[in-house]
Design a protein around this motif. Structure first.
Motif, PDB file in Angstrom:
ATOM      1  N   CYS A 127       8.760   7.626   2.128  1.00 24.86           N
ATOM      2  CA  CYS A 127       9.325   7.168   0.859  1.00 24.86           C
ATOM      3  C   CYS A 127      10.764   7.664   0.681  1.00 24.86           C
ATOM      4  O   CYS A 127      11.088   8.775   1.088  1.00 24.86           O
ATOM      5  N   ASN A 155       6.422  -2.688   0.169  1.00 24.02           N
ATOM      6  CA  ASN A 155       5.356  -2.178   1.036  1.00 24.02           C
ATOM      7  C   ASN A 155       4.736  -0.866   0.573  1.00 24.02           C
ATOM      8  O   ASN A 155       3.896  -0.315   1.258  1.00 24.02           O
ATOM      9  N   CYS A 156       5.192  -0.358  -0.556  1.00 23.92           N
ATOM     10  CA  CYS A 156       4.675   0.940  -1.005  1.00 23.92           C
ATOM     11  C   CYS A 156       4.271   0.873  -2.486  1.00 23.92           C
ATOM     12  O   CYS A 156       5.129   0.835  -3.372  1.00 23.92           O
ATOM     13  N   HIS A 164      11.155  -1.254   1.029  1.00 20.62           N
ATOM     14  CA  HIS A 164      10.174  -0.180   0.865  1.00 20.62           C
ATOM     15  C   HIS A 164       9.244  -0.483  -0.315  1.00 20.62           C
ATOM     16  O   HIS A 164       8.027  -0.343  -0.207  1.00 20.62           O
ATOM     17  N   ASN A 189       2.967   3.076  -4.355  1.00 18.93           N
ATOM     18  CA  ASN A 189       3.291   4.253  -5.172  1.00 18.93           C
ATOM     19  C   ASN A 189       4.718   4.194  -5.718  1.00 18.93           C
ATOM     20  O   ASN A 189       4.944   4.415  -6.906  1.00 18.93           O
ATOM     21  N   CYS A 190       5.651   3.888  -4.834  1.00 25.03           N
ATOM     22  CA  CYS A 190       7.052   3.830  -5.280  1.00 25.03           C
ATOM     23  C   CYS A 190       7.267   2.650  -6.224  1.00 25.03           C
ATOM     24  O   CYS A 190       8.023   2.760  -7.193  1.00 25.03           O
ATOM     25  N   LYS A 194       0.831  -1.206   0.000  1.00 26.21           N
ATOM     26  CA  LYS A 194       0.000   0.000   0.000  1.00 26.21           C
ATOM     27  C   LYS A 194       0.862   1.251   0.000  1.00 26.21           C
ATOM     28  O   LYS A 194       2.070   1.170  -0.181  1.00 26.21           O
ATOM     29  N   SER A 195       0.211   2.355   0.239  1.00 26.34           N
ATOM     30  CA  SER A 195       0.944   3.603   0.201  1.00 26.34           C
ATOM     31  C   SER A 195       1.418   3.972   1.612  1.00 26.34           C
ATOM     32  O   SER A 195       0.655   3.926   2.557  1.00 26.34           O
ATOM     33  N   ILE A 196       2.710   4.272   1.752  1.00 27.95           N
ATOM     34  CA  ILE A 196       3.217   4.694   3.063  1.00 27.95           C
ATOM     35  C   ILE A 196       3.663   6.138   2.913  1.00 27.95           C
ATOM     36  O   ILE A 196       4.807   6.408   2.560  1.00 27.95           O
TER      37      ILE A 196
END
Lengths: 226, 200
Positions: free
Chosen positions: A22, A50-51, A47, A53-54, A16-18
């Motif tokens: 980032c 778990n992110c 990262h 977006n990145c 998801k988004s963290i």
């Protein structure tokens, strides 16, 4: 992905988004270039795992790296070249006219709305955001578009066409299921079917012909109103 | 890709000094890359926009890079030895995604996963399961959960990335290795999980 892997994916915490945690874009870029130290690499990988977006930025960057850019319209390049002059903000305001309101920092494209620029008019009362996917199976090509029409309501639009003739696919039934049951089943009409008022969640769209399942796609819709 | 080159360093230094010609050179060198990154990001995000709107995004990104004496552009320092081209592509992708998000009234995320012929056992609507079958499934799930917890941090990251829909080619790039090594590691992690669960 096999059945076990699907279960593993389900059990692991979702990507998801963290926000706010980032890495900076130099670090992500360095991973693309392969110039990070091993320790930093693993940190960025963790990262990315778990992110969303990145990970998305990374994937797009990797994909684009393999491609050859096309050209830029000449007048755009000329406009951009004028920007570094000391009075560039004033010039930009002149160029943009009514689009620019206030300072340059607040500049945003004026009419940025996803546009259905193909296949004729589609009843998109609220074309707020959409995602699309192409799927090919046998002699057919299907396009699935998911559109969020209100805070927690989604619409799934399905088009099917014959790959060779480009004509609307005939005799194809499309069904949509959630994990419990089949919710709706429609015959493609003029190559098109619409499933409306779906809450966010996980759905399976299946394509059938003469009682035989031809293909399917799982769609996961996650979203909230801002 | 090679890290920051002498040519890139010289160009950034000229931009820093405020040389108008340096900015023009920058556009000559990277304009295509930026324009293409915007176009392809929109395509890959499934967003269709008229050409003039894409051009507006392009121009506004240059305003973003050029404003305050090119503060954003000059924030590139070659940190971690990333190349200017990759960094600029990343900025362009980030900027485009950000615009899409800001403009959409709702934040949303949609994932697609294809099911092809021969994989229909994945289908959800398979009939009703008996209580015994459900209990067995639950037990397996618990075992798998524990096995996942026992994995090393690196293996967890690996399997999570692998199952995120990323291609083996992309995985190979992220792990600086070959595609066959990615497949081998995947098989190895799966084997570890099977052992923990007690499968043969």
């Amino acid at each position: 992905m096999d059945r076990e892997e699907r279960k593993i994916k389900e059990l692991m915490s979702p990507v998801k988004s963290i926000a706010g945690k980032c890495p900076d874009l130099s670090e992500l870029s360095a991973l693309v270039d392969g110039t990070l130290e091993p320790e930093a690499e693993e940190k960025i990988r963790e990262h990315l795992a778990n992110c969303a977006n990145c990970l998305e930025m990374m994937r797009i960057n990797l994909e684009l790296e393999e491609e050859v850019p096309g050209s830029v319209p000449e007048r755009l390049a000329v406009r951009a070249k004028s920007l570094f002059r000391p009075n560039f903000i004033r010039q930009a305001i002149n160029v943009f006219g009514g689009i620019l309101k206030g300072r340059a920092e607040t500049l945003e494209p004026s009419s940025l709305r996803p546009a259905f620029a193909f296949r004729g008019a589609i009843p998109a009362k609220a074309a707020l955001g959409l995602s699309g996917y192409f799927q090919e199976f046998g002699p057919y090509r299907a396009e699935i578009e998911v559109e969020q029409t209100s805070e927690n309501k989604w619409q799934v639009l399905v088009w099917g066409e014959d790959k060779a003739s480009k004509k609307p696919a005939r005799g194809i039934r499309v069904s949509i299921n959630n994990k419990e049951r089949e919710l709706e089943s429609l015959i493609l009409e003029k190559g098109r079917a619409v499933f409306e008022l779906l809450p966010a969640g996980e759905y399976q769209v299946e394509f059938w012909k003469q009682g035989k399942k031809l293909a399917g796609i799982i769609i996961r819709m996650k979203g909230e109103g801002k | 890709m090679a890290p920051i080159s002498e040519q890139e360093k010289a160009l950034m230094s000229r931009i820093q000094k405020g040389e108008e010609k340096a900015w023009e050179d920058f556009i000559e060198l990277y304009g295509r890359l930026i324009y293409y990154a915007i176009q392809r990001t929109l395509e890959l995000k499934g967003v269709r926009l008229p050409a003039d709107t894409i051009q507006e995004i392009f121009h506004s990104l240059f305003v973003h890079l050029a404003e305050n004496r090119a503060k954003r552009l000059l924030s590139y320092t070659g940190k971690r030895n990333c190349s200017l081209a990759t960094w600029i592509r990343m900025i362009s992708i980030n900027y485009t995604i950000d615009i899409i998000r800001r403009q959409a009234k709702f934040s949303f995320q949609v994932e697609f996963e294809e099911i092809r012929e021969g994989e229909f056992e994945k289908s959800w609507v398979e009939g009703i399961k008996s209580p015994e079958e459900l209990a067995e499934e639950k037990e397996k799930e618990e075992k798998l959960k524990r096995a996942l917890e026992e994995l090393t941090r690196e293996d967890k990251n690996f399997i999570k990335l692998y199952l995120s829909g990323i291609s083996p080619q992309e995985m190979a790039r992220i792990y600086k290795t070959t595609i066959s090594n990615i497949y081998s590691r995947h098989a190895l992690v799966k084997e570890k999980l099977k052992k923990s669960i007690g499968y043969k």
